[in-house]
Design a protein around this motif. Structure first.
Motif, short mmCIF file in Angstrom:
data_model
loop_
_atom_site.label_atom_id
_atom_site.label_comp_id
_atom_site.label_asym_id
_atom_site.label_seq_id
_atom_site.Cartn_x
_atom_site.Cartn_y
_atom_site.Cartn_z
N SER A 41 0.81 -1.22 0.00
CA SER A 41 0.00 0.00 0.00
C SER A 41 0.84 1.26 0.00
O SER A 41 0.31 2.37 -0.14
CB SER A 41 -0.93 0.01 1.22
N GLY A 42 2.17 1.13 0.18
CA GLY A 42 3.04 2.30 0.16
C GLY A 42 4.20 2.16 1.12
O GLY A 42 4.30 1.16 1.87
N ASP A 43 5.07 3.15 1.11
CA ASP A 43 6.23 3.19 1.99
C ASP A 43 5.98 4.22 3.09
O ASP A 43 5.53 5.34 2.81
CB ASP A 43 7.49 3.57 1.21
N PHE A 44 6.30 3.86 4.32
CA PHE A 44 6.06 4.74 5.46
C PHE A 44 7.33 4.80 6.31
O PHE A 44 7.92 3.79 6.64
CB PHE A 44 4.88 4.24 6.28
N GLY A 45 7.70 6.01 6.68
CA GLY A 45 8.94 6.23 7.40
C GLY A 45 9.94 6.91 6.50
O GLY A 45 9.58 7.37 5.40
N PRO A 46 11.20 7.01 6.92
CA PRO A 46 11.78 6.46 8.15
C PRO A 46 11.24 7.16 9.40
O PRO A 46 10.67 8.26 9.32
CB PRO A 46 13.27 6.71 7.97
N PHE A 47 11.44 6.51 10.54
CA PHE A 47 10.93 7.02 11.80
C PHE A 47 12.09 7.45 12.69
O PHE A 47 13.09 6.74 12.83
CB PHE A 47 10.09 5.94 12.50
N ARG A 48 11.90 8.63 13.29
CA ARG A 48 12.89 9.18 14.20
C ARG A 48 12.19 9.59 15.49
O ARG A 48 11.05 10.07 15.45
CB ARG A 48 13.60 10.38 13.57
N PRO A 49 12.85 9.42 16.63
CA PRO A 49 12.21 9.76 17.91
C PRO A 49 11.70 11.19 17.96
O PRO A 49 12.41 12.13 17.57
CB PRO A 49 13.33 9.53 18.94
N GLN A 50 10.47 11.34 18.40
CA GLN A 50 9.81 12.63 18.63
C GLN A 50 9.57 13.44 17.36
O GLN A 50 9.24 14.63 17.44
CB GLN A 50 10.61 13.46 19.64
N ILE A 51 9.73 12.82 16.19
CA ILE A 51 9.43 13.50 14.93
C ILE A 51 8.14 12.90 14.36
O ILE A 51 8.10 11.72 14.02
CB ILE A 51 10.59 13.34 13.92
N PRO A 52 7.06 13.71 14.29
CA PRO A 52 5.77 13.18 13.83
C PRO A 52 5.86 12.57 12.44
O PRO A 52 6.65 13.02 11.59
CB PRO A 52 4.85 14.41 13.84
N GLN A 54 3.23 10.47 9.32
CA GLN A 54 1.90 10.06 8.87
C GLN A 54 1.94 8.59 8.46
O GLN A 54 2.78 8.19 7.63
CB GLN A 54 1.46 10.92 7.68
N VAL A 55 1.04 7.81 9.03
CA VAL A 55 0.96 6.38 8.70
C VAL A 55 -0.52 5.98 8.67
O VAL A 55 -1.37 6.67 9.21
CB VAL A 55 1.69 5.51 9.75
N PRO A 56 -0.84 4.84 8.04
CA PRO A 56 -2.22 4.33 8.10
C PRO A 56 -2.58 3.97 9.53
O PRO A 56 -1.71 3.61 10.34
CB PRO A 56 -2.20 3.10 7.19
N LEU A 57 -3.85 4.03 9.82
CA LEU A 57 -4.31 3.76 11.18
C LEU A 57 -3.92 2.35 11.63
O LEU A 57 -3.56 2.14 12.80
CB LEU A 57 -5.83 3.96 11.26
N TRP A 58 -3.97 1.37 10.73
CA TRP A 58 -3.64 0.00 11.12
C TRP A 58 -2.18 -0.11 11.57
O TRP A 58 -1.86 -0.85 12.50
CB TRP A 58 -3.92 -0.99 9.98
N LEU A 59 -1.29 0.65 10.90
CA LEU A 59 0.12 0.63 11.28
C LEU A 59 0.33 1.37 12.59
O LEU A 59 1.14 0.94 13.44
CB LEU A 59 0.96 1.23 10.16
N ALA A 60 -0.40 2.47 12.77
CA ALA A 60 -0.30 3.22 14.02
C ALA A 60 -0.71 2.35 15.20
O ALA A 60 -0.05 2.34 16.25
CB ALA A 60 -1.18 4.47 13.95
N VAL A 61 -1.78 1.59 15.04
CA VAL A 61 -2.24 0.71 16.12
C VAL A 61 -1.22 -0.39 16.39
O VAL A 61 -0.93 -0.73 17.55
CB VAL A 61 -3.61 0.11 15.76
N ALA A 62 -0.64 -0.95 15.33
CA ALA A 62 0.35 -2.01 15.49
C ALA A 62 1.58 -1.49 16.24
O ALA A 62 2.11 -2.16 17.15
CB ALA A 62 0.75 -2.57 14.13
N LEU A 63 2.06 -0.30 15.90
CA LEU A 63 3.22 0.27 16.58
C LEU A 63 2.87 0.66 18.02
O LEU A 63 3.69 0.50 18.92
CB LEU A 63 3.72 1.50 15.80
#
Length: 212
Positions: A41-52, A54-63
């Motif tokens: 469905s797409g690429d999300f990230g990279p993720f860094r501490p305290q940096i907002p 945008q991700v799909p809700l399903w991924l947000a819940v999983a994290l």
């Protein structure tokens, strides 16, 4: 899933609507460092501490379940926004604009990220009040269909859940009215006497014409 849908009059089940709503984008605040995640469905990230991010809700819940982030409630879920929507709903016959999956998104956030939602109890109460007011409007619209011969009904700004509830009833009602009206029109046309040419009055024998 198919059986669940059939139980709801041909609409979608609550679980199916929730599944679709999980693709809605939402903002998270990671507490870890992670490379971009690649999905069909797409690429999300990279993720860094305290940096907002945008991700799909399903991924947000999983994290969130893994303690990797906090979830930021959408702007429309603030007490101020919901209070204004509720007031506008009560003062207008029209449906106010809300996210199409506002019911499913709010339920998922209440279930999995309640501690991340400011004033959660007030937010829950306001959303329930908004749902009640909107359901009353829907009931009024359905009464119009039942009372009057309505061939079209426009309900703008319905949410997925509201449209799912209304659609089967409206469809069956409009089909019934259409069939009823069609049969009545045919019956009326059958009752109209056909115009026959009037018989020529008997005026006696005609006189023969004389040859010139």
């Amino acid at each position: 899933m198919e059986g669940a849908s059939q139980l709801h009059g041909g609409g979608f089940s609550a679980e199916e609507l929730e599944f679709v709503a999980e693709d809605e984008m939402i903002e998270i605040v990671p507490n870890m460092r992670m490379d971009a995640l690649n999905f069909t469905s797409g690429d999300f990230g990279p993720f860094r501490p305290q940096i907002p991010a945008q991700v799909p809700l399903w991924l947000a819940v999983a994290l969130k379940k893994r303690g990797k982030c906090t979830i930021r409630a959408p702007e429309w879920m603030s007490v101020a926004k919901l209070t204004q929507v509720l007031e506008d709903e009560r003062n207008s016959e029209k449906f106010q604009s809300l996210p199409f999956h506002y019911v499913e998104v709010s339920r998922l956030l209440f279930d999995h990220a309640g501690e991340d939602i400011p004033d959660i109890y007030m937010v829950k109460s306001l959303i329930e009040d908004i749902k009640d007011v909107r359901f009353h409007k829907i009931g009024t619209g359905l009464e119009i269909i039942s009372r009057d011969r309505t061939y079209a009904l426009k309900l703008k700004n319905l949410s997925a859940m509201e449209a799912n509830i209304v659609r089967p009833f409206v469809t069956r009602s409009l089909e019934a009215f259409y069939k009823l009206s069609s049969s009545e029109m045919i019956q009326e046309s059958d009752n109209i006497p056909s115009r026959q040419p009037q018989a020529t009055a008997n005026r006696g024998p005609r006189r023969p014409l004389k040859d010139r």
